[in-house]
Scaffold this active site. Structure first.
Site, PDB file in Angstrom:
ATOM      1  N   HIS A 173       0.850  -1.187   0.000  1.00  0.00           N
ATOM      2  CA  HIS A 173       0.000   0.000   0.000  1.00  0.00           C
ATOM      3  C   HIS A 173       0.887   1.238   0.000  1.00  0.00           C
ATOM      4  CE1 HIS A 173      -3.263  -2.725   1.851  1.00  0.00           C
ATOM      5  NE2 HIS A 173      -3.412  -2.650   0.545  1.00  0.00           N
ATOM      6  N   ARG A 175       0.989   4.410   0.624  1.00  0.00           N
ATOM      7  CA  ARG A 175       1.176   5.424   1.653  1.00  0.00           C
ATOM      8  C   ARG A 175       1.912   4.901   2.891  1.00  0.00           C
ATOM      9  NH1 ARG A 175      -5.302   5.554   2.620  1.00  0.00           N
ATOM     10  NH2 ARG A 175      -5.547   3.525   3.626  1.00  0.00           N
ATOM     11  N   GLU A 176       2.177   3.605   2.956  1.00  0.00           N
ATOM     12  CA  GLU A 176       2.757   2.998   4.153  1.00  0.00           C
ATOM     13  C   GLU A 176       4.285   2.999   4.055  1.00  0.00           C
ATOM     14  OE1 GLU A 176       0.623  -0.718   4.530  1.00  0.00           O
ATOM     15  OE2 GLU A 176      -1.300   0.332   4.430  1.00  0.00           O
ATOM     16  N   ARG A 232      -3.216   4.800  -1.791  1.00  0.00           N
ATOM     17  CA  ARG A 232      -3.069   3.430  -1.292  1.00  0.00           C
ATOM     18  C   ARG A 232      -2.853   2.405  -2.405  1.00  0.00           C
ATOM     19  NH1 ARG A 232      -5.576  -0.220   2.895  1.00  0.00           N
ATOM     20  NH2 ARG A 232      -6.456  -2.024   1.823  1.00  0.00           N
ATOM     21  N   ARG A 254      -5.852  -7.112  -2.217  1.00  0.00           N
ATOM     22  CA  ARG A 254      -7.163  -7.757  -2.314  1.00  0.00           C
ATOM     23  C   ARG A 254      -7.298  -8.458  -3.655  1.00  0.00           C
ATOM     24  NH1 ARG A 254      -6.450  -5.965   1.972  1.00  0.00           N
ATOM     25  NH2 ARG A 254      -7.893  -4.941   3.411  1.00  0.00           N
ATOM     26  N   HIS A 310       3.188  -3.981   6.576  1.00  0.00           N
ATOM     27  CA  HIS A 310       2.225  -2.893   6.408  1.00  0.00           C
ATOM     28  C   HIS A 310       2.320  -1.929   7.592  1.00  0.00           C
ATOM     29  CE1 HIS A 310      -0.367  -4.450   3.057  1.00  0.00           C
ATOM     30  NE2 HIS A 310       0.195  -5.604   3.423  1.00  0.00           N
ATOM     31  N   SER A 311       1.518  -0.884   7.530  1.00  0.00           N
ATOM     32  CA  SER A 311       1.253  -0.042   8.687  1.00  0.00           C
ATOM     33  C   SER A 311      -0.201   0.398   8.584  1.00  0.00           C
ATOM     34  CB  SER A 311       2.188   1.175   8.721  1.00  0.00           C
ATOM     35  OG  SER A 311       1.838   2.146   7.761  1.00  0.00           O
ATOM     36  N   TYR A 312      -0.869   0.537   9.740  1.00  0.00           N
ATOM     37  CA  TYR A 312      -0.324   0.595  11.073  1.00  0.00           C
ATOM     38  C   TYR A 312      -1.276  -0.099  12.029  1.00  0.00           C
ATOM     39  CZ  TYR A 312      -3.711   4.488  11.250  1.00  0.00           C
ATOM     40  OH  TYR A 312      -4.856   5.244  11.153  1.00  0.00           O
ATOM     41  N   GLU A 388       1.680  -5.475  10.850  1.00  0.00           N
ATOM     42  CA  GLU A 388       1.277  -4.070  10.831  1.00  0.00           C
ATOM     43  C   GLU A 388       2.176  -3.312  11.813  1.00  0.00           C
ATOM     44  OE1 GLU A 388      -1.005  -2.611   8.999  1.00  0.00           O
ATOM     45  OE2 GLU A 388      -2.318  -4.203   8.242  1.00  0.00           O
TER      46      GLU A 388
END
Length: 436
Positions: A173, A175-176, A232, A254, A310-312, A388
Site C-alpha cells: 500500500h 502510503r505505508e 493506497r 485484495r 504494512h502499517s499501522y 502491521e
C-alpha cells in the site's frame, strides 16, 4: 454485532477515491473515533463528513480525515474521539525534513533518519548488493502498470543459493512508507551481520535464501510522493464503462487468487473504493509478477516464511483473513512464534512497544484476496504473516522520521527470534490453537 459494525464500515469506506493531482491537506485533521456503540445513522453522518482517503479501522476505532470546515460539525455529534494530526498538511511537510545527511553508503544509518525518493531506494538496494556481491543478486518480480521494475534482492549464505525461501514484501500500500524502511533495515542487518562474522546471522543466511522486495507497488509509491500522500492502491486505470471513469487503482492486497471472492465483506467491487479488488483475480500486473515468483519458489525449495509488511496498528497476523472463524491447522505454531516475536519487540524497544497477534480475520477484520492467505494456501509457506507496524493511533500513516529507526530496530529484534525458531523441532507437540 461485529458483523453488523464491519458491514457498516465497509459501506462507509465504499465511496469515491477519485483521480487526484497534487492534493493538499493543509488544515485537515485526522481523528480517531471510537465506534463502539455508534448507530448506523451516526456512521452514515460521518461518512458524509469524512475525506475518504485516510481509511483505517483499528479495533473499535476508525481513523478519518476531516476537512477544516467540517470539524465543528463532527464535534457537535458528541463523539468519543481524539485528534491524531491537528494539521495533516504540516505533518506531511515535516516528513521531508531531514536532520542528517546520508553519505550514500549502504552502512550509513543516517539513511534511516528520513524518508527518500523511489529512485534513491533503487540505488540503496544496488549499494546493498555491492556490499555483498558474492552472495546476492539483484532481482525483479516483474513490472508495474507504469512499467517500473518491482526490484528486490536475493541473499544466500556459504553453500550458495537453493535453500528454502524467506520472502518479504514491503509497501504493498503506497502510503505505508515505514514498511519500505523496515524491509531495507532488515536487509542491511542480514548483510552486515554476515560480513562481520555474526554467528546468528550467518546461521540464518546459511539455512535460508532471502527474497526481499521493499516496494512492490512502485507506481502508487511514486504517486504518494509526488501527488497524493495518502494514495493506497496501484495506478491502474478504471475498468471500462459503466464503471466510474475517474477512479484509478486496484488494491494489490485484495487481488490475490486465493479466496478472492470468498466473502463480500473482505474487499470492494467499487473501483472508487480503497479496497477495490479488481475485475478478476490477479488482474494487476504487480500481482501477476509477485504470484509467479511465489509459485516458482514453492516449486524450487519451498517457502519457509512469508511476511507482508504494512502499517499501522501493531499486529502480527496469520491466516485466515477471509473467515473470522476458520483456523488453519498450523495456527498453534504460528501463534506461539508470534508471541515470542511480540515479546522480543517489546523487550527491545525503549517504549515497550506492544504487538497483538492472532489470525487476521478474528483479530482485525475480514480480508479477501490477501497475500498471507494466498502464499500459505497456494504457495505452501510454512509460516505466513502480515505485520502491521507502528503505531496505534498517534500518527498512523504519517509516521515522523524520528520513529523510523526505532521501528526498524524493534522489527529486526523480532525477526532474529522468528528466524531462529523456524525449525519444526521447536514446535513439536504444538497443535492448533483455539481462539475465543
Amino acid at each position: 454485532m461485529r458483523f453488523t459494525l464491519y458491514a457498516t464500515l465497509v459501506a462507509f469506506f465504499s465511496g469515491g477515491v477519485t483521480e487526484s493531482s497534487d492534493v493538499s491537506y493543509d488544515g485537515y485533521k485526522v481523528l480517531r473515533v471510537k465506534t463502539n456503540g455508534l448507530s448506523s445513522s451516526i456512521l452514515e453522518k460521518l461518512s458524509d463528513l469524512a475525506f475518504d482517503e485516510w481509511e483505517h479501522q483499528v479495533g473499535h476505532h476508525v481513523d478519518m480525515v476531516i476537512a477544516p470546515d467540517q470539524f465543528s460539525t463532527v464535534e457537535a455529534l458528541g463523539l468519543d474521539f481524539h485528534v491524531m494530526h491537528v494539521n495533516l498538511g504540516e505533518s506531511i511537510a515535516a516528513e521531508s525534513v531531514s536532520k542528517s545527511v546520508w553519505k550514500r553508503q549502504a552502512e550509513d544509518l543516517s539513511w534511516y533518519d528520513s524518508y527518500h525518493d523511489y529512485d534513491d531506494h533503487i540505488q540503496y538496494f544496488r549499494d546493498l548488493h555491492d556490499s555483498f556481491p558474492d552472495k546476492s543478486e539483484l532481482i525483479s518480480s516483474g513490472v508495474s502498470y507504469e512499467n517500473r521494475s518491482i526490484f528486490g534482492l536475493h541473499l544466500w549464505g556459504a553453500e550458495g543459493p537453493g535453500k528454502p525461501a524467506v520472502l518479504y514484501h514491503g509497501t504493498v500500500h503506497a502510503r505505508e512508507w515505514i514498511s519500505t524502511k523496515v524491509v531495507e533495515y532488515i536487509t542491511l542487518q542480514l548483510i552486515t551481520g554476515y560480513n562481520n562474522g555474526d554467528n546468528e546471522t550467518q546461521t540464518i543466511l546459511d539455512k535460508y535464501d532471502f527474497y526481499i522486495f521493499p516496494v512492490v507497488n512502485p507506481d502508487g509509491f511514486v504517486y504518494s510522493q509526488t501527488s497524493n500522500r495518502l494514495w493506497r492502491k496501484n495506478r491502474q486505470p478504471p475498468p471500462p464503462p459503466p464503471a466510474n471513469q475517474s477512479c484509478y487503482g486496484r488494491d494489490i492486497n485484495r487481488n490475490w487468487e486465493f479466496a478472492w471472492d470468498a466473502n463480500p465483506l473482505g474487499a470492494s467491487t467499487n473501483p472508487c473504493s480503497q479496497t477495490y479488488k479488481g475485475e478478476e483475480p490477479s488482474d494487476t500486473p504487480e500481482n501477476q509478477g509477485l504470484d509467479k515468483l511465489v509459485r516458482d519458489l514453492r516449486d524450487q525449495a519451498g517457502i519457509k516464511l512469508y511476511i507482508d509488511w504494512h502499517s499501522y496498528g501493531q499486529y502480527i497476523l496469520s491466516p485466515y483473513g477471509y473467515n473470522e472463524t476458520l483456523y488453519a491447522p498450523e495456527l498453534g505454531k504460528w501463534t506461539k512464534a508470534a508471541a515470542l516475536v511480540s515479546e522480543a519487540i517489546h523487550d527491545s524497544s525503549d517504549d515497550r512497544t506492544t504487538f497483538t497477534f492472532g489470525p487476521s480475520g478474528a483479530v482485525l477484520y475480514t480480508t479477501t484476496g490477501a497475500a498471507p492467505d494466498h502464499v500459505y494456501s497456494i504457495g505452501g509457506a510454512e509460516f505466513s504473516y502480515t505485520i502491521e507496524l507502528r503505531d496505534t493511533g498517534d500518527f498512523g500513516f504519517v509516521l515522523p522520521p524520528e520513529l523510523i529507526r526505532p521501528t526498524a530496530e524493534e522489527q529486526w529484534a523480532g525477526q532474529k527470534v522468528l528466524l531462529s525458531l523456524l525449525d519444526e523441532e521447536f514446535f513439536d507437540g504444538v497443535g492448533p490453537a483455539i481462539v475465543a
